[in-house]
Design a protein around this motif. Sequence first.
Motif, mmCIF file in Angstrom:
data_model
loop_
_atom_site.group_PDB
_atom_site.id
_atom_site.type_symbol
_atom_site.label_atom_id
_atom_site.label_comp_id
_atom_site.label_asym_id
_atom_site.label_seq_id
_atom_site.Cartn_x
_atom_site.Cartn_y
_atom_site.Cartn_z
ATOM 1 N N GLU A 162 12.537 4.894 -5.024
ATOM 2 C CA GLU A 162 12.779 5.257 -3.569
ATOM 3 C C GLU A 162 11.584 6.123 -3.115
ATOM 4 N N ALA A 163 11.302 7.157 -3.593
ATOM 5 C CA ALA A 163 10.244 8.189 -3.249
ATOM 6 C C ALA A 163 8.913 7.551 -3.003
ATOM 7 N N ASP A 164 8.421 6.626 -4.105
ATOM 8 C CA ASP A 164 7.388 6.024 -4.230
ATOM 9 C C ASP A 164 7.375 5.043 -3.048
ATOM 10 N N VAL A 165 8.431 4.351 -2.889
ATOM 11 C CA VAL A 165 8.415 3.299 -1.654
ATOM 12 C C VAL A 165 8.083 4.020 -0.341
ATOM 13 N N ASP A 166 8.821 4.763 -0.257
ATOM 14 C CA ASP A 166 8.685 5.830 1.312
ATOM 15 C C ASP A 166 7.283 6.220 1.316
ATOM 16 N N ALA A 167 6.535 6.677 0.143
ATOM 17 C CA ALA A 167 5.367 7.169 0.231
ATOM 18 C C ALA A 167 4.299 6.081 0.506
ATOM 19 N N LEU A 168 4.321 5.042 -0.129
ATOM 20 C CA LEU A 168 3.742 3.728 0.146
ATOM 21 C C LEU A 168 3.635 3.430 1.526
ATOM 22 N N ALA A 169 4.849 3.300 2.262
ATOM 23 C CA ALA A 169 4.891 2.957 3.421
ATOM 24 C C ALA A 169 4.262 3.844 4.318
ATOM 25 N N GLN A 170 4.456 5.254 4.273
ATOM 26 C CA GLN A 170 3.631 6.326 4.983
ATOM 27 C C GLN A 170 2.177 6.380 4.718
ATOM 28 N N ALA A 171 1.757 5.847 3.696
ATOM 29 C CA ALA A 171 0.291 6.010 3.400
ATOM 30 C C ALA A 171 -0.538 4.961 4.256
ATOM 31 N N ALA A 172 0.128 3.827 4.722
ATOM 32 C CA ALA A 172 -0.475 3.085 5.518
ATOM 33 C C ALA A 172 -0.623 3.479 6.859
ATOM 34 N N VAL A 173 0.198 4.188 7.349
ATOM 35 C CA VAL A 173 0.277 4.892 8.671
ATOM 36 C C VAL A 173 -0.661 6.232 8.855
ATOM 37 N N ASP A 174 -0.707 6.750 7.728
ATOM 38 C CA ASP A 174 -1.275 7.865 7.457
ATOM 39 C C ASP A 174 -2.931 7.496 7.639
ATOM 40 N N ALA A 175 -3.271 6.484 6.819
ATOM 41 C CA ALA A 175 -4.602 6.220 6.425
ATOM 42 C C ALA A 175 -5.235 5.525 7.569
ATOM 43 N N PHE A 176 -4.358 4.575 8.209
ATOM 44 C CA PHE A 176 -4.725 3.408 9.152
ATOM 45 C C PHE A 176 -4.075 3.665 10.587
ATOM 46 N N GLY A 177 -3.299 4.561 10.611
ATOM 47 C CA GLY A 177 -2.549 4.465 12.062
ATOM 48 C C GLY A 177 -1.554 3.794 12.335
ATOM 49 N N SER A 178 -1.336 2.685 11.467
ATOM 50 C CA SER A 178 -0.191 1.833 11.948
ATOM 51 C C SER A 178 0.203 0.974 10.561
ATOM 52 N N LEU A 179 1.406 0.452 11.000
ATOM 53 C CA LEU A 179 1.703 -0.754 9.459
ATOM 54 C C LEU A 179 2.163 -1.858 10.481
ATOM 55 N N ASP A 180 1.343 -2.919 10.247
ATOM 56 C CA ASP A 180 1.704 -4.185 11.258
ATOM 57 C C ASP A 180 2.136 -5.423 10.353
ATOM 58 N N ILE A 181 1.764 -5.273 9.049
ATOM 59 C CA ILE A 181 2.002 -6.457 8.155
ATOM 60 C C ILE A 181 2.494 -5.892 6.616
ATOM 61 N N LEU A 182 3.644 -6.544 6.134
ATOM 62 C CA LEU A 182 4.127 -6.209 4.679
ATOM 63 C C LEU A 182 4.094 -7.617 4.081
ATOM 64 N N VAL A 183 3.347 -7.500 2.917
ATOM 65 C CA VAL A 183 3.411 -8.910 2.101
ATOM 66 C C VAL A 183 4.158 -8.190 1.022
ATOM 67 N N LEU A 184 5.328 -8.826 0.730
ATOM 68 C CA LEU A 184 6.204 -8.490 -0.514
ATOM 69 C C LEU A 184 5.708 -9.563 -1.717
ATOM 70 N N ASN A 185 4.820 -9.046 -2.394
ATOM 71 C CA ASN A 185 4.206 -10.013 -3.527
ATOM 72 C C ASN A 185 4.716 -9.406 -4.968
ATOM 73 N N ALA A 186 4.852 -8.004 -5.179
ATOM 74 C CA ALA A 186 5.361 -7.697 -6.333
ATOM 75 C C ALA A 186 6.680 -8.190 -6.748
ATOM 76 N N SER A 187 6.308 -8.677 -8.131
ATOM 77 C CA SER A 187 7.662 -9.124 -8.890
ATOM 78 C C SER A 187 7.371 -8.972 -10.241
ATOM 79 N N GLY A 188 8.543 -9.274 -11.048
ATOM 80 C CA GLY A 188 8.349 -9.143 -12.783
ATOM 81 C C GLY A 188 9.601 -9.388 -13.252
ATOM 82 N N GLY A 189 9.698 -9.053 -14.467
ATOM 83 C CA GLY A 189 11.361 -9.193 -15.130
ATOM 84 C C GLY A 189 11.026 -9.895 -16.591
ATOM 85 N N MET A 190 10.005 -10.244 -16.855
ATOM 86 C CA MET A 190 9.583 -10.785 -18.172
ATOM 87 C C MET A 190 8.811 -9.807 -19.199
#
Length: 247
Positions: free
Chosen positions: A68-96
């Motif tokens: 959870e902490a990594d997720v929140d930090a990732l979302a905030q990183a976009a805002v901190d670096a670029f000033g906004s967050l307009d697009i989220l592509v949920l591509n990561a997956s796995g399980g094998m």
Amino acid sequence: MGVLDNKAAIVTGSSRGIGAATAKVLAGEGAAVVVNYRQKAPRANKVVAEIEAAGGRAIAVGGDLTNEADVDALAQAAVDAFGSLDILVLNASGGMESGLGEDYALRLNRDAQVSMLKAAAERMKPGSRVVFVTSHQAHFIDSVQTMDAYEPVARSKRAGETALRELVPWLEEKGITFVVVSGDMIEGTITATLLERAAPGAIESRREAAGKLYSVEEFGAEVAKMVTADVPTGHTEYVGGAGHFQA
């Protein structure tokens, strides 16, 4: 002027494969991109370097989406670096993968997707878009059987899609649209490689059934298209070979 100028995007799991291909297309259209990775920083930095060499903007941000902490930090990183967050592509997956626990597929493909969407949505403005990437094998798992080796992953990804769709009304209140992109088996992905190891001949068999399997670059381009596509929230875009599953 690019169609995504002054927009910022996060593409999860984008140090390689479909995510990397999608990130490069979005950057080429003007978006500033957060390239997310779990462990392989050099690989993510290479993607960033390629984007920058082409005149785009990107940063690499590590983070385990099941944390959870990594997720929140990732979302905030976009805002901190670029000033906004307009697009989220949920591509990561796995399980094998091995050694990550019996419940890893469900934690990554359902729980982490929901956590990432919620963290991002709290920072997104009206007009933003979320794109969830899945497979036909997962999207249609309740009606069409898949290979035994892939079934646990497929069911966890379907559970993830269902959980995300339940949040669509909440997203609508925020003015955020949600789109699903479902593709057939994609040649060159780690999932296809692991599946081929578990069931030799699986890729060729699916290629024959579908007539064509998309490459990583081809599918990444299709995912990127749905960031700006004029479709209603909740739309599912089928890319390649869906007729067999729909029938």
